[in-house]
Enzyme design. Structure first.
Site, short mmCIF file in Angstrom:
data_model
loop_
_atom_site.label_atom_id
_atom_site.label_comp_id
_atom_site.label_asym_id
_atom_site.label_seq_id
_atom_site.Cartn_x
_atom_site.Cartn_y
_atom_site.Cartn_z
CB ILE A 1 -0.99 -0.01 1.24
CG1 ILE A 1 -0.10 -0.29 2.42
CG2 ILE A 1 -2.17 -1.02 1.09
CD1 ILE A 1 -1.19 0.08 3.79
N GLY A 2 2.28 1.18 -0.02
CA GLY A 2 2.86 2.29 -0.14
C GLY A 2 4.43 1.81 0.01
N GLY B 1 8.78 3.73 -0.33
CA GLY B 1 9.37 4.62 0.25
C GLY B 1 10.81 4.45 0.13
CB VAL C 1 3.47 0.70 4.07
CG1 VAL C 1 2.42 0.50 5.11
CG2 VAL C 1 4.72 1.39 4.41
CE LYS D 1 8.46 2.91 6.01
NZ LYS D 1 8.68 4.82 6.30
CG ASP E 1 9.62 13.07 4.41
OD1 ASP E 1 9.81 14.17 3.63
OD2 ASP E 1 9.30 12.15 3.76
#
Length: 226
Positions: A82-83, A85, A90, A105, A199
């Site tokens: 779902i993500g 980085g 994640v 994560k 961030d």
């Protein structure tokens, strides 16, 4: 896992996702083999990108999906990415014992080999998990399983503030001020616990099912720059 197996699995994922077909996968493998004969190392993902079959975002998605399939975190069932980085990926996961959905994560393999980063990741995740504020994503668990380092958090189904802005456009002034107040309150709470978010951006502001704002990635974002 050796390069050939990894390339083959990535190609299979791309086929299942219908980004390429079996003929294109074979073409990519031949390009990788030709590069190897020339003394150049080219991965399946790089070949698909080079040949124009996929774009950068699709490659990130494919690699995340492959990691999900390879990854085993004791006590959790990974559902989907779902993500992504610079620190990690994640996933939506199922916490088996509690029978609930969570976000997990997982530290990127490229960082997992660096002991100082792993130690900091775990210590900062533990610190974040101790925070208790209505506008900070609640940490649940942190640890290591079969070489994968992970941090488990509550799962929020409302998406990110970035997604909301892209969908609905600029917020009304009253709503924007309310979100800002909640964000500042959460950051102040973290500051009082000696945690600084490195961030802050709309992509790191999550919304729950009722539209309430919660900050995520507290304390972990700075690891990527080291």
């Amino acid at each position: 896992m050796n390069k050939m197996n990894n390339d083959s699995q990535l190609g299979n994922v791309a086929i299942r996702k219908k980004l390429i077909n079996s003929k294109q996968a074979g073409h990519c493998m031949r390009v990788c083999e030709a590069a190897s004969h020339e003394g150049e190392e080219l991965s399946m993902g790089e070949a698909m990108l080079k040949l124009g079959y996929i774009n950068e975002e699709q490659l990130k998605m494919l690699r995340a999906e492959l990691r999900r399939q390879q990854c085993r975190i004791k006590g959790y069932e990974l559902v989907r990415s779902i993500g992504n980085g610079s620190v990690g990926t994640v996933y939506l996961a199922r916490q088996i014992a509690m029978e609930r959905d969570v976000a997990i994560k997982i530290l990127n393999p490229s960082l997992a080999s660096k002991k100082d980063i792993v130690q900091r990741y775990i210590s900062e995740a533990r610190a974040v998990a101790k925070l208790n504020h209505p506008h900070i994503v609640q940490g649940i668990d942190v640890g290591e399983s079969e070489g994968y380092y992970y941090f488990t958090m509550e799962h929020l189904s409302g998406g990110t503030m970035q997604e909301k802005l892209e969908k609905d456009g600029p917020l009304p002034e009253k709503e924007a001020l309310e979100f800002m107040y909640h964000c500042c309150s959460a950051l102040n709470h973290a500051w009082m616990k000696s945690i600084i978010h490195c961030d802050i951006k709309p992509a790191n502001l999550m919304l729950d099912s009722a539209g309430r704002l919660k900050i995520t990635d507290l304390g972990l974002a700075s690891i990527a720059g080291e």
